[in-house]
Design a protein around this motif. Structure first.
Motif, PDB file in Angstrom:
ATOM      1  N   THR A 130       0.855  -1.178   0.000  1.00 52.89           N
ATOM      2  CA  THR A 130       0.000   0.000   0.000  1.00 52.89           C
ATOM      3  C   THR A 130       0.891   1.228   0.000  1.00 52.89           C
ATOM      4  OG1 THR A 130      -1.767  -1.174   1.148  1.00 52.89           O
ATOM      5  CG2 THR A 130      -1.827   1.239   1.225  1.00 52.89           C
ATOM      6  N   PRO A 164       1.255   5.635  -0.460  1.00 51.29           N
ATOM      7  CA  PRO A 164       0.521   6.895  -0.358  1.00 51.29           C
ATOM      8  C   PRO A 164       0.167   7.386  -1.761  1.00 51.29           C
ATOM      9  CG  PRO A 164       2.820   7.176   0.326  1.00 51.29           C
ATOM     10  CD  PRO A 164       2.625   5.748  -0.017  1.00 51.29           C
ATOM     11  N   ARG A 165      -0.952   8.060  -1.856  1.00 51.33           N
ATOM     12  CA  ARG A 165      -1.421   8.599  -3.124  1.00 51.33           C
ATOM     13  C   ARG A 165      -1.077  10.084  -3.168  1.00 51.33           C
ATOM     14  NH1 ARG A 165      -7.416   7.301  -5.333  1.00 51.33           N
ATOM     15  NH2 ARG A 165      -6.991   7.843  -7.494  1.00 51.33           N
ATOM     16  N   ALA A 166      -0.496  10.520  -4.283  1.00 55.71           N
ATOM     17  CA  ALA A 166      -0.126  11.927  -4.440  1.00 55.71           C
ATOM     18  C   ALA A 166      -0.732  12.464  -5.727  1.00 55.71           C
ATOM     19  CB  ALA A 166       1.392  12.068  -4.484  1.00 55.71           C
ATOM     20  N   SER A 206       1.720  17.679  -7.302  1.00 55.75           N
ATOM     21  CA  SER A 206       2.603  17.762  -6.125  1.00 55.75           C
ATOM     22  C   SER A 206       4.031  18.064  -6.567  1.00 55.75           C
ATOM     23  CB  SER A 206       2.603  16.439  -5.352  1.00 55.75           C
ATOM     24  OG  SER A 206       1.330  16.133  -4.874  1.00 55.75           O
ATOM     25  N   LEU A 235       6.033  13.342   1.645  1.00 57.82           N
ATOM     26  CA  LEU A 235       4.984  12.335   1.772  1.00 57.82           C
ATOM     27  C   LEU A 235       5.586  10.935   1.928  1.00 57.82           C
ATOM     28  CD1 LEU A 235       1.969  11.764   1.823  1.00 57.82           C
ATOM     29  CD2 LEU A 235       1.982  11.763  -0.673  1.00 57.82           C
ATOM     30  N   LYS A 287       6.914  10.696   5.469  1.00 54.01           N
ATOM     31  CA  LYS A 287       5.819  10.520   6.434  1.00 54.01           C
ATOM     32  C   LYS A 287       5.299   9.078   6.405  1.00 54.01           C
ATOM     33  CE  LYS A 287       1.272  12.283   7.672  1.00 54.01           C
ATOM     34  NZ  LYS A 287       0.163  13.129   7.286  1.00 54.01           N
ATOM     35  N   ALA A 288       5.170   8.513   5.199  1.00 59.32           N
ATOM     36  CA  ALA A 288       4.653   7.145   5.050  1.00 59.32           C
ATOM     37  C   ALA A 288       5.736   6.090   5.250  1.00 59.32           C
ATOM     38  CB  ALA A 288       4.029   6.981   3.669  1.00 59.32           C
ATOM     39  N   ARG A 328      -8.108   1.220  -4.657  1.00 62.24           N
ATOM     40  CA  ARG A 328      -7.894   2.665  -4.551  1.00 62.24           C
ATOM     41  C   ARG A 328      -8.625   3.223  -3.337  1.00 62.24           C
ATOM     42  NH1 ARG A 328      -6.527   5.518  -9.542  1.00 62.24           N
ATOM     43  NH2 ARG A 328      -6.289   3.974 -11.181  1.00 62.24           N
ATOM     44  N   ALA A 336      -8.807   7.121  -0.899  1.00 64.32           N
ATOM     45  CA  ALA A 336      -8.616   8.560  -1.063  1.00 64.32           C
ATOM     46  C   ALA A 336      -7.161   8.971  -0.837  1.00 64.32           C
ATOM     47  CB  ALA A 336      -9.524   9.318  -0.092  1.00 64.32           C
ATOM     48  N   LYS A 337      -6.484   8.338   0.132  1.00 66.88           N
ATOM     49  CA  LYS A 337      -5.111   8.725   0.464  1.00 66.88           C
ATOM     50  C   LYS A 337      -4.080   7.647   0.159  1.00 66.88           C
ATOM     51  CE  LYS A 337      -6.384  12.055   3.941  1.00 66.88           C
ATOM     52  NZ  LYS A 337      -6.078  12.621   5.224  1.00 66.88           N
ATOM     53  N   THR A 338      -4.533   6.423  -0.079  1.00 67.31           N
ATOM     54  CA  THR A 338      -3.599   5.335  -0.371  1.00 67.31           C
ATOM     55  C   THR A 338      -4.130   4.488  -1.526  1.00 67.31           C
ATOM     56  OG1 THR A 338      -4.626   3.814   1.200  1.00 67.31           O
ATOM     57  CG2 THR A 338      -2.792   5.172   2.023  1.00 67.31           C
TER      58      THR A 338
END
Length: 166
Positions: free
Chosen positions: A5, A7-9, A13, A21, A24-25, A110, A112-114
């Motif tokens: 999994t 992070p989604r950017a 960006s 990001l 952070k992840a 999918r 929203a954030k990952t």
């Protein structure tokens, strides 16, 4: 095959936002929906682009980068992809789909954030699972390098300023 999994950017960006990001992840890649399709952008691609960026005022974004490997969009063709509960037949179907698309990654789920992706090869999953250790220039935080490129106490190769580890 393996799953991870990420992070989604957004494609808009900046490269420094992408690095932040990933930090952070605590992983070495991001998922990005590019105009050309889904993509996995790894830390080395971002770091290489930062090193080559000649005009900081024309800040590059993730949308300006080219992914290293192709990413197939499983959804909605394959409703859900869960390697842990998949049968051998299902795993072969997933592998075949990746091979047909000449893709190393496939979008499994999918959020929203990952985004959960399937990697065709475990070695690729291992390569993006962790963010490499980074050194950041104290004078200009846009000067970010892999730790192997500098030793503790070395100065930034761009401006001679001290560096610090992330």
């Amino acid at each position: 095959m393996d799953q991870i999994t990420l992070p989604r950017a957004a494609a808009s960006s900046t490269l420094l936002e992408a690095i932040a990001l990933m930090q952070k992840a605590r992983c070495g890649a991001l998922f990005v929906d590019l105009p050309s399709g889904p993509a996995v952008i790894d830390a080395d691609i971002v770091l290489h682009a930062l090193e080559r960026e000649v005009a900081p005022e024309a800040e590059l974004t993730l949308g300006d980068l080219k992914p290293r490997y192709a990413t197939a969009n499983f959804l909605p063709t394959i409703k859900t992809v869960s390697l842990s509960s998949s049968s051998v037949k299902r795993l072969n179907e997933i592998q075949s789909h990746l091979d047909e698309k000449s893709a190393v990654f496939g979008v499994a789920k999918r959020g929203a954030k990952t985004v959960t992706i399937v990697t065709r090869y475990e070695t690729i999953r291992d390569a993006i699972a962790f963010l490499p250790k980074l050194w950041v220039c104290e004078g200009d935080p846009s000067h970010v390098l892999r730790a192997e490129r500098l030793q503790p106490g070395n100065l930034c190769p761009y401006d001679g300023q001290p560096t610090k580890s992330d």
